[in-house]
Design a protein around this motif. Sequence first.
Motif, PDB file in Angstrom:
ATOM      1  N   TYR A 185      11.982 -64.627  29.003  1.00 30.71           N
ATOM      2  CA  TYR A 185      11.946 -63.488  28.088  1.00 30.71           C
ATOM      3  C   TYR A 185      10.700 -62.653  28.357  1.00 30.71           C
ATOM      4  CZ  TYR A 185       8.145 -65.526  25.355  1.00 30.71           C
ATOM      5  OH  TYR A 185       6.920 -66.015  24.977  1.00 30.71           O
ATOM      6  N   GLN A 186      10.773 -61.405  27.910  1.00 26.50           N
ATOM      7  CA  GLN A 186       9.578 -60.569  27.867  1.00 26.50           C
ATOM      8  C   GLN A 186       9.652 -59.700  26.621  1.00 26.50           C
ATOM      9  OE1 GLN A 186       9.145 -57.257  30.602  1.00 26.50           O
ATOM     10  NE2 GLN A 186      11.229 -57.506  31.351  1.00 26.50           N
ATOM     11  N   VAL A 187       8.501 -59.431  26.040  1.00 25.39           N
ATOM     12  CA  VAL A 187       8.445 -58.555  24.865  1.00 25.39           C
ATOM     13  C   VAL A 187       8.495 -57.111  25.377  1.00 25.39           C
ATOM     14  CG1 VAL A 187       7.122 -57.859  22.831  1.00 25.39           C
ATOM     15  CG2 VAL A 187       7.082 -60.263  23.576  1.00 25.39           C
ATOM     16  N   LEU A 188       9.568 -56.401  25.037  1.00 24.90           N
ATOM     17  CA  LEU A 188       9.712 -55.015  25.506  1.00 24.90           C
ATOM     18  C   LEU A 188       8.892 -54.046  24.664  1.00 24.90           C
ATOM     19  CD1 LEU A 188      13.485 -54.492  26.415  1.00 24.90           C
ATOM     20  CD2 LEU A 188      11.581 -55.026  27.917  1.00 24.90           C
ATOM     21  N   GLN A 189       8.936 -54.256  23.343  1.00 25.37           N
ATOM     22  CA  GLN A 189       8.122 -53.420  22.469  1.00 25.37           C
ATOM     23  C   GLN A 189       7.950 -54.060  21.100  1.00 25.37           C
ATOM     24  OE1 GLN A 189       9.549 -49.819  20.571  1.00 25.37           O
ATOM     25  NE2 GLN A 189      11.488 -49.967  21.679  1.00 25.37           N
ATOM     26  N   SER A 190       6.916 -53.618  20.400  1.00 20.76           N
ATOM     27  CA  SER A 190       6.634 -54.115  19.051  1.00 20.76           C
ATOM     28  C   SER A 190       6.716 -52.958  18.070  1.00 20.76           C
ATOM     29  CB  SER A 190       5.245 -54.754  18.995  1.00 20.76           C
ATOM     30  OG  SER A 190       5.228 -55.934  19.782  1.00 20.76           O
ATOM     31  N   LEU A 191       7.502 -53.157  17.025  1.00 25.62           N
ATOM     32  CA  LEU A 191       7.612 -52.187  15.936  1.00 25.62           C
ATOM     33  C   LEU A 191       6.658 -52.636  14.840  1.00 25.62           C
ATOM     34  CD1 LEU A 191      11.509 -52.156  16.032  1.00 25.62           C
ATOM     35  CD2 LEU A 191       9.999 -50.487  17.113  1.00 25.62           C
ATOM     36  N   ASN A 192       6.742 -52.016  13.661  1.00 25.99           N
ATOM     37  CA  ASN A 192       5.824 -52.392  12.578  1.00 25.99           C
ATOM     38  C   ASN A 192       5.926 -53.869  12.205  1.00 25.99           C
ATOM     39  OD1 ASN A 192       4.729 -49.881  12.390  1.00 25.99           O
ATOM     40  ND2 ASN A 192       6.110 -49.178  10.768  1.00 25.99           N
ATOM     41  N   ASN A 193       7.159 -54.325  11.966  1.00 26.11           N
ATOM     42  CA  ASN A 193       7.346 -55.713  11.512  1.00 26.11           C
ATOM     43  C   ASN A 193       8.160 -56.571  12.471  1.00 26.11           C
ATOM     44  OD1 ASN A 193       6.025 -55.380   8.925  1.00 26.11           O
ATOM     45  ND2 ASN A 193       7.783 -54.100   8.367  1.00 26.11           N
ATOM     46  N   TYR A 194       8.686 -55.951  13.496  1.00 30.93           N
ATOM     47  CA  TYR A 194       9.596 -56.689  14.386  1.00 30.93           C
ATOM     48  C   TYR A 194       9.248 -56.463  15.848  1.00 30.93           C
ATOM     49  CZ  TYR A 194      12.445 -57.344  10.199  1.00 30.93           C
ATOM     50  OH  TYR A 194      12.876 -57.691   8.951  1.00 30.93           O
ATOM     51  N   HIS A 195       9.797 -57.339  16.702  1.00 30.74           N
ATOM     52  CA  HIS A 195       9.513 -57.269  18.128  1.00 30.74           C
ATOM     53  C   HIS A 195      10.819 -57.377  18.910  1.00 30.74           C
ATOM     54  CE1 HIS A 195       5.331 -57.884  16.964  1.00 30.74           C
ATOM     55  NE2 HIS A 195       5.820 -58.781  16.120  1.00 30.74           N
ATOM     56  N   LEU A 196      10.951 -56.527  19.921  1.00 33.65           N
ATOM     57  CA  LEU A 196      12.149 -56.520  20.756  1.00 33.65           C
ATOM     58  C   LEU A 196      11.900 -57.328  22.025  1.00 33.65           C
ATOM     59  CD1 LEU A 196      14.996 -55.383  21.522  1.00 33.65           C
ATOM     60  CD2 LEU A 196      13.789 -53.446  22.568  1.00 33.65           C
ATOM     61  N   LEU A 197      12.747 -58.330  22.238  1.00 32.79           N
ATOM     62  CA  LEU A 197      12.635 -59.165  23.430  1.00 32.79           C
ATOM     63  C   LEU A 197      13.816 -58.909  24.364  1.00 32.79           C
ATOM     64  CD1 LEU A 197      11.799 -62.714  21.932  1.00 32.79           C
ATOM     65  CD2 LEU A 197      10.285 -60.759  22.224  1.00 32.79           C
ATOM     66  N   GLU A 198      13.534 -58.955  25.658  1.00 33.56           N
ATOM     67  CA  GLU A 198      14.607 -58.945  26.651  1.00 33.56           C
ATOM     68  C   GLU A 198      14.691 -60.336  27.245  1.00 33.56           C
ATOM     69  OE1 GLU A 198      15.820 -55.550  29.356  1.00 33.56           O
ATOM     70  OE2 GLU A 198      14.668 -56.805  30.774  1.00 33.56           O
ATOM     71  N   ILE A 199      15.890 -60.871  27.304  1.00 33.41           N
ATOM     72  CA  ILE A 199      16.084 -62.258  27.721  1.00 33.41           C
ATOM     73  C   ILE A 199      17.036 -62.325  28.909  1.00 33.41           C
ATOM     74  CG2 ILE A 199      16.996 -64.519  27.008  1.00 33.41           C
ATOM     75  CD1 ILE A 199      16.288 -62.788  24.073  1.00 33.41           C
ATOM     76  N   ASP A 200      16.593 -62.990  29.962  1.00 34.39           N
ATOM     77  CA  ASP A 200      17.468 -63.276  31.109  1.00 34.39           C
ATOM     78  C   ASP A 200      17.875 -64.739  31.020  1.00 34.39           C
ATOM     79  OD1 ASP A 200      17.558 -60.770  32.402  1.00 34.39           O
ATOM     80  OD2 ASP A 200      15.548 -61.085  33.194  1.00 34.39           O
ATOM     81  N   LEU A 201      19.170 -64.942  30.945  1.00 35.74           N
ATOM     82  CA  LEU A 201      19.704 -66.278  30.717  1.00 35.74           C
ATOM     83  C   LEU A 201      20.028 -66.943  32.045  1.00 35.74           C
ATOM     84  CD1 LEU A 201      20.272 -67.741  28.073  1.00 35.74           C
ATOM     85  CD2 LEU A 201      22.601 -66.851  28.139  1.00 35.74           C
TER      86      LEU A 201
END
Length: 230
Positions: free
Chosen positions: A144-160
């Motif tokens: 996984y990598q953290v793509l971006q961080s919002l105020n309360n949440y974080h978007l992850l991209e996951i390669d399975l």
Amino acid sequence: MALHSNKNNLQVLFEDNHIIVVNKRAGDIVQGDKTGDTPLSEVVKEYIKDKYNKPGNVYLGVVHRLDRPTTGIVLFAKTSKALPRLNKLFKDKDAKKTYWAIVKNKPEKTTDKLVHWMKRNPKQNKSYAHKNEVPDSKKAILEYQVLQSLNNYHLLEIDLETGRHHQIRSQLSSIGSPIKGDLKYGFDRSNKDGSIHLHARKLEFEHPVKKEKISIIAPLPKDSLWDACV
């Protein structure tokens, strides 16, 4: 509750003579189960039958599945020639699957490879991620990598890398970052529509007959949090 797909609102992302790829909604179940709800596979059959005025039964092979509360790419085979080739593609890990997930707790590392041993509990319909091998467990790997961080949440991209039961949900939960809305794996409350913020975003594979490289991206669900990510 989440809106289910039907033959009139089906989101088709790609279609030719051999395959059809759809963007699954959160309420859809890919194959029939004990709920008795109409599965996505039957909806796609109905869509094909209607579109091409096909008499009799429509052939459709289920290549892989997504959990019911998950959204995104689902690939089906339209011919008996394509199905075994696609099955082999997935079995040999030659299909690249990329997911997006929104979590509340940012992982300690911005990017990481997670390796666990997954053990499924059928009674609970839940899988547990163990650091070390335990009886009846299967190795599970994702990056996984953290793509971006919002105020309360974080978007992850996951390669399975492997495709275990509830793998992403369980592995992210085990590092303290359960997916938004995923009550089963430790998030504090469910989403109103029963979804979780896990989306099968991208699928890359070789066409089973034409041997061309196919790359498909599934649009995100209409949702203010997803909207904030793009």
